[in-house]
Enzyme design. Structure first.
Site, PDB file in Angstrom:
ATOM      1  N   ASP A   8       0.768  -1.381   0.275  1.00  0.00           N
ATOM      2  CA  ASP A   8      -0.231  -0.484   0.167  1.00  0.00           C
ATOM      3  C   ASP A   8       0.955   1.074   0.093  1.00  0.00           C
ATOM      4  OD1 ASP A   8      -1.280  -2.263   1.007  1.00  0.00           O
ATOM      5  OD2 ASP A   8      -3.191  -0.982   1.165  1.00  0.00           O
ATOM      6  N   GLU A  39      -4.101   1.514  -3.953  1.00  0.00           N
ATOM      7  CA  GLU A  39      -5.464   2.177  -2.972  1.00  0.00           C
ATOM      8  C   GLU A  39      -5.588   3.248  -2.296  1.00  0.00           C
ATOM      9  OE1 GLU A  39      -7.819   0.469  -0.336  1.00  0.00           O
ATOM     10  OE2 GLU A  39      -6.353   0.618   0.978  1.00  0.00           O
ATOM     11  N   ASN A  67     -10.267  -1.563  -0.379  1.00  0.00           N
ATOM     12  CA  ASN A  67     -11.368  -0.861   0.247  1.00  0.00           C
ATOM     13  C   ASN A  67     -11.462   0.386   0.061  1.00  0.00           C
ATOM     14  OD1 ASN A  67      -9.521  -0.489   1.807  1.00  0.00           O
ATOM     15  ND2 ASN A  67     -11.003   0.031   3.267  1.00  0.00           N
ATOM     16  N   HIS A  68     -10.699   1.181  -0.358  1.00  0.00           N
ATOM     17  CA  HIS A  68     -10.514   3.209  -0.280  1.00  0.00           C
ATOM     18  C   HIS A  68     -10.476   3.231  -2.528  1.00  0.00           C
ATOM     19  CE1 HIS A  68     -10.127   4.088   3.471  1.00  0.00           C
ATOM     20  NE2 HIS A  68      -9.590   3.547   3.423  1.00  0.00           N
ATOM     21  N   HIS A 179      -1.046  -2.420   6.843  1.00  0.00           N
ATOM     22  CA  HIS A 179       0.316  -1.447   6.391  1.00  0.00           C
ATOM     23  C   HIS A 179       1.047  -2.218   7.316  1.00  0.00           C
ATOM     24  CE1 HIS A 179      -1.986   2.832   4.994  1.00  0.00           C
ATOM     25  NE2 HIS A 179      -2.725   1.075   4.121  1.00  0.00           N
TER      26      HIS A 179
END
Length: 269
Positions: A8, A39, A67-68, A179
């Site tokens: 990420d 994302e 999800n973002h 993360h």
């Protein structure tokens, strides 16, 4: 086939780390395919068309999401033309723009890249990712045995169960979303490479890429304090390298990659 995956990318500090280190990582590991999770790239929420192009120019072959994916409205302007952007495939297929899987051609080989989102503690319920994987593999396995899945999920249990469910049927299941890089990179008995979370790429002196004081405030007050992405200071890059057998698609090896002040990048490692 060798795959380099970067976890990420969080905000502008993450983008800086990616553009600074991706060429060095590609020079060191010589991957045939480079995949980047983007994302969180636009201020921690979603991605823009400009950032998508910047990642491709930096050396990414595919950008996965999570999800973002819909948080930045700019995505609706370019997602249907972004043939190297993969959003979670288990959004409702008749109504969702974009692609849930893509193929990358490498000489005579073809790699399928799939993005799926978990359901446990994710705040939304999508199509069951286990069932969706079965549906996708019914078609994909007619095309290739080389299959990489970015599984964007919250809980370790769901990620592990998903990887064991697909062991031997896909080349790699690499987790994203939480993360923090986990210390469990392994090849499962039937040949699927697994890592619970590849880690993030962004600010190192932060809480999951967020300014630490804002995160602390939320826990102290129990109030919905607005998170603020940390965009300066020391950086971190998390990811992994996966080696695949070209003939059967099974993983031969998985190697975690981490770059930060405590683990500086070196060509001599």
């Amino acid at each position: 086939m060798r795959i380099l995956f970067v976890g990420d990318v969080m905000g502008s500090r993450g983008r800086q780390m990616l553009t600074a280190y991706l060429p060095k990582l590609k020079s060191r590991y010589r991957p045939q395919v480079t995949i980047v999770n983007g994302e969180n790239a636009a201020g921690g929420r979603g991605i823009t068309g400009k950032i998508y192009k910047e990642f491709l120019q930096a050396g990414a072959d595919v950008i996965t999401m999570g999800n973002h994916v819909w948080d930045n409205r700019d995505i609706f302007e370019f997602i249907d033309s972004a043939k190297k952007l993969v959003r979670p495939a288990n959004f409702p297929s008749p109504t969702t723009p974009g692609l849930g899987q893509v193929y990358v051609q490498v000489n005579q080989l073809k790699l399928a890249v799939i993005n799926l989102q978990g359901n446990a503690l994710m705040g939304q319920t999508l199509d069951n990712p286990f069932h969706k994987a079965d549906q996708l593999l019914a078609q994909i396995t007619q095309e290739t045995k080389l299959i990489f899945i970015d599984f964007h999920a919250e809980t370790t249990a769901e990620k592990e169960a998903f990887a064991w469910y697909l062991d031997g049927r896909v080349s790699a299941v690499i987790g994203t979303h939480t993360h923090v890089q986990t210390n469990d990179a392994r090849v499962l008995p039937q040949g699927t490479a697994y890592l619970t979370d590849a880690g993030m790429t962004g600010a190192y002196d932060a809480v999951l890429g967020v300014q630490s004081e804002k995160s602390i405030e939320r826990f102290l007050t129990q109030l919905p304090t607005r998170y603020v992405i940390k965009d300066n200071g020391r950086g971190v890059l998390g990811g992994c390298v996966v080696d695949l057998d070209d003939l059967n698609g099974h993983a031969r090896k998985i190697m975690p990659v981490v770059i930060n002040a405590d683990h500086p990048f070196s060509f001599d490692d």
